[in-house]
Design an enzyme around this catalytic site. Structure first.
Site, PDB file in Angstrom:
ATOM      1  N   HIS A 280      16.050   4.541  -3.700  1.00 35.17           N
ATOM      2  CA  HIS A 280      15.238   3.438  -4.219  1.00 35.17           C
ATOM      3  C   HIS A 280      14.831   3.673  -5.666  1.00 35.17           C
ATOM      4  CE1 HIS A 280      11.191   5.352  -3.734  1.00 35.17           C
ATOM      5  NE2 HIS A 280      11.674   5.867  -2.628  1.00 35.17           N
ATOM      6  N   ASP A 292      10.792  11.316  -5.958  1.00 30.83           N
ATOM      7  CA  ASP A 292      10.654  10.134  -5.098  1.00 30.83           C
ATOM      8  C   ASP A 292      10.720   8.864  -5.936  1.00 30.83           C
ATOM      9  OD1 ASP A 292      10.211   8.490  -2.911  1.00 30.83           O
ATOM     10  OD2 ASP A 292       8.046   8.810  -2.903  1.00 30.83           O
ATOM     11  N   GLU A 326      10.995  -0.064  -2.327  1.00 32.61           N
ATOM     12  CA  GLU A 326      10.811   0.680  -1.082  1.00 32.61           C
ATOM     13  C   GLU A 326       9.357   1.072  -0.881  1.00 32.61           C
ATOM     14  OE1 GLU A 326      10.377   4.269   1.446  1.00 32.61           O
ATOM     15  OE2 GLU A 326       9.960   4.075  -0.677  1.00 32.61           O
ATOM     16  N   GLU A 327       8.672   1.406  -1.983  1.00 32.12           N
ATOM     17  CA  GLU A 327       7.350   2.015  -1.877  1.00 32.12           C
ATOM     18  C   GLU A 327       6.285   1.080  -1.313  1.00 32.12           C
ATOM     19  OE1 GLU A 327       6.855   4.976  -1.947  1.00 32.12           O
ATOM     20  OE2 GLU A 327       8.090   6.013  -3.391  1.00 32.12           O
ATOM     21  N   ASP A 354      16.370  10.053   0.043  1.00 29.06           N
ATOM     22  CA  ASP A 354      14.986   9.716  -0.293  1.00 29.06           C
ATOM     23  C   ASP A 354      14.032  10.789   0.238  1.00 29.06           C
ATOM     24  OD1 ASP A 354      12.697   8.424  -1.149  1.00 29.06           O
ATOM     25  OD2 ASP A 354      12.666   6.976   0.493  1.00 29.06           O
ATOM     26  N   HIS A 424       4.178  11.114  -4.315  1.00 27.51           N
ATOM     27  CA  HIS A 424       3.191  10.088  -4.679  1.00 27.51           C
ATOM     28  C   HIS A 424       2.056  10.624  -5.557  1.00 27.51           C
ATOM     29  CE1 HIS A 424       4.249   7.485  -0.867  1.00 27.51           C
ATOM     30  NE2 HIS A 424       5.275   7.709  -1.662  1.00 27.51           N
TER      31      HIS A 424
END
Length: 464
Positions: A280, A292, A326-327, A354, A424
């Site tokens: 992503h 990520d 995606e997030e 991912d 994140h």
């Protein structure tokens, strides 16, 4: 008669041995190409350091779409195109602030708003705190003990879990649904312990959802660093009446237009059968999202670069798909499947990266027994590259919506022990990437795609 049978058996064994020898040699060439002639590391350098964070709907996301499309176009693919998708646009605003008020003493703690949260008032929010370990505890406590308070969800990821993604899954509901559930009991805000296996001062963001509750019941939700959570819990024990202050100015806007980026090599023998490899393109906004999922994006691009460098022409159509959103929505994966169904496309295989750019260890497979056993039979081909884990399990969120009569899905499994140190958070930056590990991951993905392309899948039709 016996002599004829023996001759046939020897002939067939010779064919199998020849095929295995060819496959071993091709895998050697794939790994050599990735380790000596790869573009994934400089691609990620640009994506991370020249573009930066790429939250859906942001300028960074727009730039990433244009950059990756342009790079795919340099590889001489049969087709490179953009697929329109409407995505949410959430903006964090100014940096969040928070402190514990303990007997008139203010103790600053690191927080960040969770994605999709509403803001506090301009002056911030101050209230007493009630600590819980689960959403179920809210029901046990009831409105009388929760109303007017900030709910502090403090369930850590479970240290005893060897597979760190299991630890993450076991603690994720409080982040995603905590605010929605706490609001039903009259809470005025939520603070959630960051999903991180170590103690540090970095708050980790992530998506949260209000579900179907009325907008009038939305309450602000933030993540607190693990050190901050430990401090808040300890201070609450000595002073249950302390107050907590936090301020955030995030805002949700109307959906905006964005794109999945797709590059395609047409199959030389079975163009109607489609294999997908992807990651992503979007990331959270606290950092540049190198693990990520910048790593997954450039590894997927590297797969086609490897095949081009080796002059390998896939029998089946191969698509690199760089999914958007995606997030905080999964809109890219859902749109890709919607259009695949509308166009009556037949996907036989999908592979996603991912889980970070760390050393590859194997694959997590969504497949029936026949296809799982077939892929597992190639384990010996991967052992020289320290790839040993072939398990059934989740493949990837973006390829999750994909359906066909028979489809095998796989997720690259890197070593995950350090992944949630960065996930994140503000330290998910390019300097956390190891070039060699990134390239080994790309080679591992290319190897599995090559074997699927050469050997096909077992065509078992799923029950309707």
């Amino acid at each position: 008669m016996r002599k004829s049978i023996l001759c046939v058996a020897l002939f067939l064994n010779g064919i199998i041995l020849f095929a295995q020898t060819n496959e071993e040699q091709t895998l050697k060439e794939i790994y050599k190409s990735s380790l000596t002639n790869a573009k994934c590391y400089p691609w990620l350098d640009h994506l991370s350091n020249k573009i930066g964070s790429r939250l859906s709907g942001s300028i960074g996301a727009e730039k990433a779409v244009l950059y990756t499309k342009a790079q795919l176009e340099t590889l001489g693919l049969d087709r490179v195109y953009l697929q329109e998708v409407m995505v949410p646009k959430w903006v964090r605003g100014e940096k969040e602030t928070a402190y514990i008020v303990d007997n008139r003493t203010k103790i600053n703690v690191p927080i960040c708003a969770l994605g999709g949260s509403v803001a506090t008032s301009k002056n911030g929010l101050t209230a007493e705190v009630i600590e819980v370990r689960s959403i179920k505890e809210l029901t046990d406590l009831g409105v009388a003990k929760i109303k007017g308070k900030i709910v502090f969800f403090n369930r850590p990821m479970e240290d005893a879990q060897i597979e760190s993604f299991n630890a993450y899954g076991g603690a994720g509901d409080q982040r995603y649904a905590g605010a929605k559930e706490a609001s039903k009991f009259g809470a005025v805000g939520t603070i959630v312990r960051s999903l991180n296996l170590r103690l540090d001062d970095l708050p980790h963001t992530g998506a949260q959802s209000y579900g179907d509750i009325p907008k009038s019941q939305y309450i602000p939700a933030a993540a607190i660093s693990t050190n901050g959570a430990e401090l808040l819990s300890k201070t609450l024990k000595s002073n249950p009446n302390l107050k907590f202050y936090f301020k955030q100015s995030c805002k949700q806007f109307d959906d905006v237009l964005s794109y999945n980026v797709i590059g395609e090599i047409k199959g030389s023998e079975h163009p109607e059968n489609i294999m997908v490899v992807g990651g992503h393109l979007d990331s959270w906004d606290l950092a540049d999202g190198s693990h990520d999922d910048g790593a997954g994006v450039v590894q997927s691009m590297e797969v086609v670069n490897i095949f081009k460098n080796l002059g390998y022409k896939p029998k089946n159509t191969l698509r690199v798909v760089l999914f958007m959103n995606e997030e905080n929505g999964l809109r890219g994966g859902l749109k890709y499947e919607e259009l695949a169904q509308a166009n009556k496309e037949n996907h036989i295989f999908a592979l996603e990266s991912d889980s970070g750019g760390f050393s590859p260890r194997g694959f997590s497979l969504e497949a029936d027994d026949a296809n799982f056993n077939k892929i597992q039979s190639w384990k010996n081909l991967f052992e020289p590259y320290l790839i040993h884990s072939f398990t059934k399990g989740h493949s990837g969120s973006d390829i999750g919506p994909l359906t066909s009569k028979t489809i095998v899905k796989a997720g690259l499994k890197p070593d995950s022990q350090r992944y949630f140190d960065y996930h994140h958070a503000a330290n998910d930056t390019f300097d956390a990437i190891n070039k060699r590990e990134l390239e080994l991951g790309a080679a591992t993905m290319a190897s599995l795609l090559y074997l699927i392309d050469q050997n096909g899948i077992v065509n078992t039709v799923k029950a309707q």
